[in-house]
Design a protein around this motif. Structure first.
Motif, mmCIF file in Angstrom:
data_model
loop_
_atom_site.group_PDB
_atom_site.id
_atom_site.type_symbol
_atom_site.label_atom_id
_atom_site.label_comp_id
_atom_site.label_asym_id
_atom_site.label_seq_id
_atom_site.Cartn_x
_atom_site.Cartn_y
_atom_site.Cartn_z
ATOM 1 N N LEU A 1 -19.706 31.748 24.733
ATOM 2 C CA LEU A 1 -18.636 30.795 25.043
ATOM 3 C C LEU A 1 -17.551 30.811 23.976
ATOM 4 O O LEU A 1 -16.368 30.610 24.276
ATOM 5 C CB LEU A 1 -19.232 29.393 25.198
ATOM 6 C CG LEU A 1 -20.117 29.220 26.447
ATOM 7 C CD1 LEU A 1 -20.959 27.956 26.346
ATOM 8 C CD2 LEU A 1 -19.269 29.189 27.712
ATOM 9 N N ALA A 2 -17.924 31.072 22.721
ATOM 10 C CA ALA A 2 -16.930 31.161 21.648
ATOM 11 C C ALA A 2 -16.057 32.398 21.804
ATOM 12 O O ALA A 2 -14.860 32.373 21.505
ATOM 13 C CB ALA A 2 -17.625 31.186 20.295
ATOM 14 N N ALA A 3 -16.656 33.474 22.299
ATOM 15 C CA ALA A 3 -15.910 34.736 22.432
ATOM 16 C C ALA A 3 -14.820 34.631 23.484
ATOM 17 O O ALA A 3 -13.709 35.143 23.301
ATOM 18 C CB ALA A 3 -16.874 35.869 22.777
ATOM 19 N N VAL B 1 -11.387 30.805 28.635
ATOM 20 C CA VAL B 1 -10.915 30.281 27.360
ATOM 21 C C VAL B 1 -12.048 30.289 26.333
ATOM 22 O O VAL B 1 -13.187 29.949 26.651
ATOM 23 C CB VAL B 1 -10.356 28.849 27.548
ATOM 24 C CG1 VAL B 1 -11.425 27.899 28.073
ATOM 25 C CG2 VAL B 1 -9.767 28.317 26.241
ATOM 26 N N PRO B 2 -11.787 30.692 25.076
ATOM 27 C CA PRO B 2 -12.799 30.567 24.022
ATOM 28 C C PRO B 2 -13.102 29.090 23.766
ATOM 29 O O PRO B 2 -12.181 28.266 23.686
ATOM 30 C CB PRO B 2 -12.123 31.211 22.803
ATOM 31 C CG PRO B 2 -11.045 32.087 23.368
ATOM 32 C CD PRO B 2 -10.573 31.375 24.598
ATOM 33 N N LEU B 3 -14.382 28.758 23.640
ATOM 34 C CA LEU B 3 -14.781 27.365 23.530
ATOM 35 C C LEU B 3 -15.703 27.131 22.332
ATOM 36 O O LEU B 3 -16.584 27.941 22.048
ATOM 37 C CB LEU B 3 -15.519 26.925 24.804
ATOM 38 C CG LEU B 3 -14.703 26.949 26.104
ATOM 39 C CD1 LEU B 3 -15.603 26.668 27.293
ATOM 40 C CD2 LEU B 3 -13.565 25.948 26.033
ATOM 41 N N GLU C 1 -18.916 32.674 12.963
ATOM 42 C CA GLU C 1 -17.474 32.444 12.955
ATOM 43 C C GLU C 1 -17.234 30.967 12.688
ATOM 44 O O GLU C 1 -17.970 30.116 13.190
ATOM 45 C CB GLU C 1 -16.898 32.850 14.318
ATOM 46 C CG GLU C 1 -15.394 32.827 14.413
ATOM 47 C CD GLU C 1 -14.894 33.343 15.757
ATOM 48 O OE1 GLU C 1 -13.668 33.475 15.915
ATOM 49 O OE2 GLU C 1 -15.718 33.598 16.655
ATOM 50 N N VAL C 2 -16.216 30.649 11.916
ATOM 51 C CA VAL C 2 -15.930 29.246 11.637
ATOM 52 C C VAL C 2 -15.237 28.613 12.834
ATOM 53 O O VAL C 2 -14.595 29.301 13.647
ATOM 54 C CB VAL C 2 -15.062 29.078 10.373
ATOM 55 C CG1 VAL C 2 -15.818 29.559 9.150
ATOM 56 C CG2 VAL C 2 -13.737 29.796 10.516
ATOM 57 N N VAL C 3 -15.355 27.309 12.925
ATOM 58 C CA VAL C 3 -14.774 26.561 14.047
ATOM 59 C C VAL C 3 -13.281 26.824 14.164
ATOM 60 O O VAL C 3 -12.744 27.041 15.263
ATOM 61 C CB VAL C 3 -15.043 25.052 13.872
ATOM 62 C CG1 VAL C 3 -14.314 24.258 14.948
ATOM 63 C CG2 VAL C 3 -16.521 24.756 13.893
ATOM 64 N N GLU C 4 -12.590 26.807 13.035
ATOM 65 C CA GLU C 4 -11.138 26.950 13.040
ATOM 66 C C GLU C 4 -10.707 28.275 13.664
ATOM 67 O O GLU C 4 -9.668 28.357 14.338
ATOM 68 C CB GLU C 4 -10.599 26.839 11.612
ATOM 69 C CG GLU C 4 -10.724 25.453 10.997
ATOM 70 C CD GLU C 4 -12.137 25.133 10.517
ATOM 71 O OE1 GLU C 4 -12.407 23.949 10.224
ATOM 72 O OE2 GLU C 4 -12.977 26.060 10.450
ATOM 73 N N SER C 5 -11.497 29.313 13.459
ATOM 74 C CA SER C 5 -11.180 30.622 14.027
ATOM 75 C C SER C 5 -11.266 30.599 15.551
ATOM 76 O O SER C 5 -10.393 31.142 16.242
ATOM 77 C CB SER C 5 -12.132 31.677 13.464
ATOM 78 O OG SER C 5 -11.938 32.924 14.084
ATOM 79 N N VAL C 6 -12.316 29.956 16.069
ATOM 80 C CA VAL C 6 -12.469 29.856 17.528
ATOM 81 C C VAL C 6 -11.337 29.015 18.114
ATOM 82 O O VAL C 6 -10.756 29.368 19.149
ATOM 83 C CB VAL C 6 -13.832 29.256 17.902
ATOM 84 C CG1 VAL C 6 -13.979 29.162 19.421
ATOM 85 C CG2 VAL C 6 -14.965 30.081 17.311
#
Length: 409
Positions: free
Chosen positions: A327-329, A335-337, A391-396
């Motif tokens: 889901l992040a990808a 949408v990345p989530l 991956e950090v939250v801010e990146s996603v």
């Protein structure tokens, strides 16, 4: 693992359950919460994930994203404040208090000597602490050994007194009840037990807001496609009962199929489905899905779930982590989530079933299915999220923002 629930019915929502959970009470709760500045003034997003649907070989995947609900980061922001408001309205019934005024601190001086207490895995305690701070009363939170320091600090930020104990979640529930009895405090818990049902009922009423919003969003989607399956997180059962009861009352005999998902080592609802009554988990309970690491079913929630949940299933911790990463990808059309550990459980459950054709067929999942899942939390523990997703939250979130810009019409 998957088990069918022979007690589930497709009849109309029973009258005897109306006194526990109802659309009327949920909508009233939503109206009160709309005046609290810790709640978003707009509905949380309902994302359509066409690439995920294609990968899973279903017609449609809709994800209701509670990570946007509140600065508190999870759906729990809908439960604890309503339970606290209703507790105060009962005890100060002669004062004609305004519920919205309570959440704005209008009666803080009068309530300064009130103390509430709860055990928590993190999100419920944080939401209760925030509500107590804004209402003007005192809050004590009991944390068990497996709650991270990161989550403890997030709760303490809202002014709650923290008490740490050894043992797990169920021991922390017992300790909170003991302290309340000794000090004349009020337990505001999201799980019921013998002689304690009113407040857990109020907590679950708040969760109906999620279903109310989703129904409106689905009705306005183009093309409209009825939801056939709803995958709901387990835990003690409160979220599942709050959402399923609303959808059941709304749709009656045409309700979607409900599937409850929980960690294999915290399988209290799965075991309850097997024996036919609210019971305990069989495993260690400790799970990366911290919000679902509960060892004992809420008997009150079970009164709802045993009548409408068609299937109960368990997943491995790695299934949830895989879902978080997927889901992040995001993708070209998805949408990345930012989806937390417990928030990923429903999506993970769909993925696990679709990898096993016989299980998917048993649940009725196939190319015509429209699946609704709920992301119950964002990254409520950013450090844990980083370690699990890589991956950090801010990146996603940055990629999410770029995706949204590129898909603006």
């Amino acid at each position: 693992m998957l088990t069918a629930n022979s007690r589930a019915t497709n009849a109309q929502y029973p009258d005897e359950l109306q006194s526990i959970l109802s659309i009327r009470a949920a909508d009233e709760s939503g109206a009160w919460l709309s005046n609290w500045d810790q709640i978003s003034s707009s509905a949380t997003p309902l994302w359509n994930l066409p690439d995920a649907a294609a990968a899973l070989s279903v017609a449609r995947v809709s994800l209701k994203d509670e990570g946007f609900r509140s600065p508190l980061g999870s759906f729990k922001a809908l439960g604890a404040p309503i339970a606290l408001v209703r507790l105060i309205l009962r005890h100060w019934h002669a004062h004609s208090l305004n519920p919205s005024g309570l959440l704005r601190g209008q009666y803080a001086e009068m309530l300064s000597n009130l103390t509430v207490i709860s055990a928590t895995d993190g999100n419920h305690g944080k939401s209760l602490a925030a509500a107590a701070r804004d209402i003007g009363c005192q809050c004590v939170i009991v944390l068990h050994a497996n709650v991270s320091v990161e989550r403890e600090q997030a709760i303490a930020f809202y002014g709650a007194k923290i008490i740490r104990i050894a043992g797990g979640y169920d021991e922390s529930v017992e300790h909170a009840a003991k302290l309340a009895a000794q000090n004349g405090w009020h337990v505001v818990s999201d799980t019921s037990y013998e002689g304690y049902e009113t407040i857990p009922r109020d907590v679950m009423q708040g969760y109906g807001v999620i279903a109310a919003e989703a129904l409106k969003q689905l009705a306005s989607s183009t093309p409209f496609q009825p939801v056939t399956h709803v995958f709901l997180q387990g835990g003690v059962g409160g979220l599942a009962a709050g959402v399923a009861s609303y959808l059941w009352e709304h749709s009656g005999a045409q309700r979607p199929r409900f599937v409850v998902v929980e960690p294999q080592q915290a399988d209290c609802l799965y075991q309850s489905a097997i024996v036919g009554y609210a019971t305990k988990a069989t495993g260690s309970v400790d799970s990366v899905m911290a919000g679902l690491a509960c060892g004992e079913t809420s008997p009150l929630a079970w009164k709802i779930l045993e009548r409408c949940v068609d299937y109960f299933m368990t997943i491995q911790d790695e299934d949830a982590v895989t879902a978080m990463r997927s889901l992040a990808a995001g993708s070209d059309r998805d949408v990345p989530l930012v989806v937390g550990e417990s928030g990923a459980a429903g999506f993970a459950g769909v993925s696990v079933l679709m990898q096993n054709p016989s299980l998917a067929k048993q649940v009725g999942l196939g190319p015509d299915s429209h699946v609704l899942v709920i992301n119950t939390e964002g990254a409520t523990a950013p450090g844990v999220y980083r370690d699990l997703v890589g991956e950090v939250v801010e990146s996603v979130l940055a990629r999410q923002s770029e995706w949204q810009k590129s898909h603006e019409h």
